[in-house]
Design a protein around this motif. Structure first.
Motif, PDB file in Angstrom:
ATOM      1  N   VAL A 114       2.254  -1.350  13.770  1.00 19.37           N
ATOM      2  CA  VAL A 114       2.511  -0.822  12.435  1.00 19.37           C
ATOM      3  C   VAL A 114       1.175  -0.638  11.722  1.00 19.37           C
ATOM      4  O   VAL A 114       0.297  -1.494  11.786  1.00 19.37           O
ATOM      5  CB  VAL A 114       3.410  -1.779  11.625  1.00 19.37           C
ATOM      6  CG1 VAL A 114       3.585  -1.265  10.211  1.00 19.37           C
ATOM      7  CG2 VAL A 114       4.758  -1.950  12.306  1.00 19.37           C
ATOM      8  N   PHE A 115       1.004   0.505  11.057  1.00 21.13           N
ATOM      9  CA  PHE A 115      -0.217   0.753  10.304  1.00 21.13           C
ATOM     10  C   PHE A 115      -0.023   0.302   8.860  1.00 21.13           C
ATOM     11  O   PHE A 115       0.955   0.665   8.216  1.00 21.13           O
ATOM     12  CB  PHE A 115      -0.584   2.235  10.354  1.00 21.13           C
ATOM     13  CG  PHE A 115      -0.951   2.701  11.732  1.00 21.13           C
ATOM     14  CD1 PHE A 115      -2.183   2.388  12.270  1.00 21.13           C
ATOM     15  CD2 PHE A 115      -0.055   3.438  12.487  1.00 21.13           C
ATOM     16  CE1 PHE A 115      -2.528   2.801  13.544  1.00 21.13           C
ATOM     17  CE2 PHE A 115      -0.393   3.864  13.761  1.00 21.13           C
ATOM     18  CZ  PHE A 115      -1.628   3.542  14.298  1.00 21.13           C
ATOM     19  N   ARG A 116      -0.953  -0.502   8.368  1.00 23.24           N
ATOM     20  CA  ARG A 116      -0.862  -1.056   7.022  1.00 23.24           C
ATOM     21  C   ARG A 116      -1.930  -0.433   6.135  1.00 23.24           C
ATOM     22  O   ARG A 116      -3.125  -0.565   6.385  1.00 23.24           O
ATOM     23  CB  ARG A 116      -1.062  -2.571   7.050  1.00 23.24           C
ATOM     24  CG  ARG A 116      -0.159  -3.322   8.015  1.00 23.24           C
ATOM     25  CD  ARG A 116       1.278  -3.334   7.555  1.00 23.24           C
ATOM     26  NE  ARG A 116       2.103  -4.187   8.409  1.00 23.24           N
ATOM     27  CZ  ARG A 116       3.422  -4.284   8.327  1.00 23.24           C
ATOM     28  NH1 ARG A 116       4.071  -3.582   7.406  1.00 23.24           N
ATOM     29  NH2 ARG A 116       4.098  -5.068   9.140  1.00 23.24           N
ATOM     30  N   GLY A 117      -1.519   0.284   5.112  1.00 27.08           N
ATOM     31  CA  GLY A 117      -2.468   0.805   4.146  1.00 27.08           C
ATOM     32  C   GLY A 117      -2.836  -0.261   3.136  1.00 27.08           C
ATOM     33  O   GLY A 117      -1.995  -1.068   2.731  1.00 27.08           O
ATOM     34  N   VAL A 118      -4.101  -0.315   2.746  1.00 25.42           N
ATOM     35  CA  VAL A 118      -4.554  -1.314   1.784  1.00 25.42           C
ATOM     36  C   VAL A 118      -5.370  -0.641   0.679  1.00 25.42           C
ATOM     37  O   VAL A 118      -5.948   0.430   0.868  1.00 25.42           O
ATOM     38  CB  VAL A 118      -5.400  -2.418   2.446  1.00 25.42           C
ATOM     39  CG1 VAL A 118      -4.574  -3.208   3.441  1.00 25.42           C
ATOM     40  CG2 VAL A 118      -6.630  -1.835   3.117  1.00 25.42           C
ATOM     41  N   CYS A 119      -5.398  -1.293  -0.464  1.00 26.60           N
ATOM     42  CA  CYS A 119      -6.189  -0.832  -1.599  1.00 26.60           C
ATOM     43  C   CYS A 119      -6.892  -2.038  -2.222  1.00 26.60           C
ATOM     44  O   CYS A 119      -6.272  -3.072  -2.443  1.00 26.60           O
ATOM     45  CB  CYS A 119      -5.291  -0.160  -2.632  1.00 26.60           C
ATOM     46  SG  CYS A 119      -6.118   0.209  -4.193  1.00 26.60           S
ATOM     47  N   SER A 120      -8.178  -1.908  -2.464  1.00 30.31           N
ATOM     48  CA  SER A 120      -8.928  -2.909  -3.209  1.00 30.31           C
ATOM     49  C   SER A 120      -9.462  -2.252  -4.473  1.00 30.31           C
ATOM     50  O   SER A 120      -9.879  -1.095  -4.442  1.00 30.31           O
ATOM     51  CB  SER A 120     -10.088  -3.466  -2.385  1.00 30.31           C
ATOM     52  OG  SER A 120      -9.626  -4.208  -1.277  1.00 30.31           O
ATOM     53  N   CYS A 156     -11.550   2.240  -6.995  1.00 26.30           N
ATOM     54  CA  CYS A 156     -10.394   2.059  -6.123  1.00 26.30           C
ATOM     55  C   CYS A 156     -10.823   2.402  -4.704  1.00 26.30           C
ATOM     56  O   CYS A 156     -11.231   3.538  -4.434  1.00 26.30           O
ATOM     57  CB  CYS A 156      -9.245   2.958  -6.557  1.00 26.30           C
ATOM     58  SG  CYS A 156      -7.781   2.833  -5.504  1.00 26.30           S
ATOM     59  N   ALA A 157     -10.772   1.427  -3.814  1.00 22.80           N
ATOM     60  CA  ALA A 157     -11.165   1.615  -2.417  1.00 22.80           C
ATOM     61  C   ALA A 157      -9.926   1.499  -1.542  1.00 22.80           C
ATOM     62  O   ALA A 157      -9.106   0.589  -1.724  1.00 22.80           O
ATOM     63  CB  ALA A 157     -12.199   0.570  -1.999  1.00 22.80           C
ATOM     64  N   VAL A 158      -9.777   2.422  -0.589  1.00 23.21           N
ATOM     65  CA  VAL A 158      -8.588   2.435   0.255  1.00 23.21           C
ATOM     66  C   VAL A 158      -8.977   2.411   1.727  1.00 23.21           C
ATOM     67  O   VAL A 158     -10.081   2.774   2.115  1.00 23.21           O
ATOM     68  CB  VAL A 158      -7.707   3.674  -0.019  1.00 23.21           C
ATOM     69  CG1 VAL A 158      -7.141   3.638  -1.419  1.00 23.21           C
ATOM     70  CG2 VAL A 158      -8.499   4.964   0.216  1.00 23.21           C
ATOM     71  N   GLY A 159      -8.032   1.981   2.548  1.00 23.28           N
ATOM     72  CA  GLY A 159      -8.244   1.918   3.989  1.00 23.28           C
ATOM     73  C   GLY A 159      -7.011   1.364   4.661  1.00 23.28           C
ATOM     74  O   GLY A 159      -5.887   1.650   4.247  1.00 23.28           O
ATOM     75  N   GLY A 160      -7.209   0.546   5.658  1.00 24.97           N
ATOM     76  CA  GLY A 160      -6.060  -0.033   6.332  1.00 24.97           C
ATOM     77  C   GLY A 160      -6.414  -0.628   7.665  1.00 24.97           C
ATOM     78  O   GLY A 160      -7.583  -0.675   8.069  1.00 24.97           O
ATOM     79  N   TYR A 161      -5.387  -1.070   8.359  1.00 22.46           N
ATOM     80  CA  TYR A 161      -5.576  -1.693   9.663  1.00 22.46           C
ATOM     81  C   TYR A 161      -4.293  -1.548  10.460  1.00 22.46           C
ATOM     82  O   TYR A 161      -3.223  -1.268   9.919  1.00 22.46           O
ATOM     83  CB  TYR A 161      -5.935  -3.171   9.510  1.00 22.46           C
ATOM     84  CG  TYR A 161      -4.874  -3.995   8.814  1.00 22.46           C
ATOM     85  CD1 TYR A 161      -3.926  -4.709   9.537  1.00 22.46           C
ATOM     86  CD2 TYR A 161      -4.812  -4.052   7.422  1.00 22.46           C
ATOM     87  CE1 TYR A 161      -2.943  -5.459   8.899  1.00 22.46           C
ATOM     88  CE2 TYR A 161      -3.839  -4.788   6.776  1.00 22.46           C
ATOM     89  CZ  TYR A 161      -2.908  -5.489   7.521  1.00 22.46           C
ATOM     90  OH  TYR A 161      -1.934  -6.223   6.888  1.00 22.46           O
ATOM     91  N   ALA A 162      -4.421  -1.720  11.760  1.00 19.79           N
ATOM     92  CA  ALA A 162      -3.265  -1.663  12.646  1.00 19.79           C
ATOM     93  C   ALA A 162      -2.780  -3.081  12.914  1.00 19.79           C
ATOM     94  O   ALA A 162      -3.537  -3.930  13.380  1.00 19.79           O
ATOM     95  CB  ALA A 162      -3.631  -0.970  13.946  1.00 19.79           C
ATOM     96  N   ASP A 163      -1.526  -3.342  12.607  1.00 17.88           N
ATOM     97  CA  ASP A 163      -0.926  -4.659  12.792  1.00 17.88           C
ATOM     98  C   ASP A 163      -0.043  -4.612  14.037  1.00 17.88           C
ATOM     99  O   ASP A 163       0.978  -3.925  14.071  1.00 17.88           O
ATOM    100  CB  ASP A 163      -0.093  -5.018  11.559  1.00 17.88           C
ATOM    101  CG  ASP A 163       0.421  -6.449  11.606  1.00 17.88           C
ATOM    102  OD1 ASP A 163       0.228  -7.107  12.638  1.00 17.88           O
ATOM    103  OD2 ASP A 163       1.004  -6.888  10.600  1.00 17.88           O
ATOM    104  N   SER A 164      -0.437  -5.321  15.084  1.00 14.46           N
ATOM    105  CA  SER A 164       0.310  -5.284  16.350  1.00 14.46           C
ATOM    106  C   SER A 164       1.469  -6.263  16.377  1.00 14.46           C
ATOM    107  O   SER A 164       2.233  -6.303  17.335  1.00 14.46           O
ATOM    108  CB  SER A 164      -0.631  -5.576  17.525  1.00 14.46           C
ATOM    109  OG  SER A 164      -1.236  -6.848  17.375  1.00 14.46           O
TER     110      SER A 164
END
Length: 199
Positions: A169-175, A155-163
């Motif tokens: 808005v900060f979006r958390g993601v999981c792969s 399980c890998a997690v991270g995210g990106y900033a969506d302008s």
């Protein structure tokens, strides 16, 4: 349990219910980036390449600068495997380190599943049975920061900033992946970038 924070190391004797600082630094430019246990020794690494070892998680020995910028560490039963910039290093004891491979990405997370190391960072991953021979890079499908193994999947997690929409808005993601090669992605429903790790 032992975990790392930006400027120190904490230990818990009750399964994570309470944490005690056992190592800290006044150097605010030093970030402890990873810690692993090999059955007898904890080994911690930091962004300045300094390696720390401890047999009990309380008293720590500074083993000098071994790398330029270590970002993650794991243990496979034989060696510690550490990623520093675009280079993989291995060590049997956390003291003597050997560069073993040049990698196309500066990975920020690594985990062992009993068969392979899986290193992740940005939107890529690679696997290795020994820290020496690595698979070709794979896409994780999302900008991930760290990875853990639960006995069935990585399980890998991270995210990106969506302008868009504004404000940002900060979006958390999981792969997630069963082998560290083929990944599926999902969005974490909380508006935050996930950076936590399992050690």
């Amino acid at each position: 349990q032992v975990t790392d924070t930006y400027h120190g190391i904490y230990i818990s004797w009750n399964g994570g219910g309470a944490w005690t600082s056992v190592f800290s630094t006044s150097d605010l430019s030093l970030w402890v980036t990873g810690v692993a246990w090999n059955g007898s020794v904890f080994c911690a690494v930091c962004n300045k390449g300094i390696v720390f070892t401890s047999t009990d998680g309380v008293s720590w020995t500074v083993n000098g600068v071994q790398f330029s910028n270590a970002t993650c560490i794991s243990w496979n039963g034989t060696v510690f495997c550490c990623i520093s910039a675009n280079t993989c290093y291995t060590s049997p004891d956390g003291v003597v380190w050997t560069p073993t491979a040049s990698l196309p990405h500066a990975y920020t997370g690594i985990a062992w599943n009993g068969m392979v190391f899986c290193a992740v960072g940005n939107s890529a991953s690679q696997t290795s049975p020994d820290g020496v021979t690595w698979s070709p890079p794979s896409s994780t499908g999302a900008k991930v920061i760290d990875v853990a193994w639960n006995g069935e999947i990585f399980c890998a997690v991270g995210g990106y900033a969506d302008s868009i929409p504004y404000p940002q808005v900060f979006r958390g993601v999981c792969s997630y992946s069963v082998d560290g090669v083929v990944w599926k992605s999902t969005t974490i429903p909380d508006d935050s970038i996930v950076t936590g790790k399992q050690n």
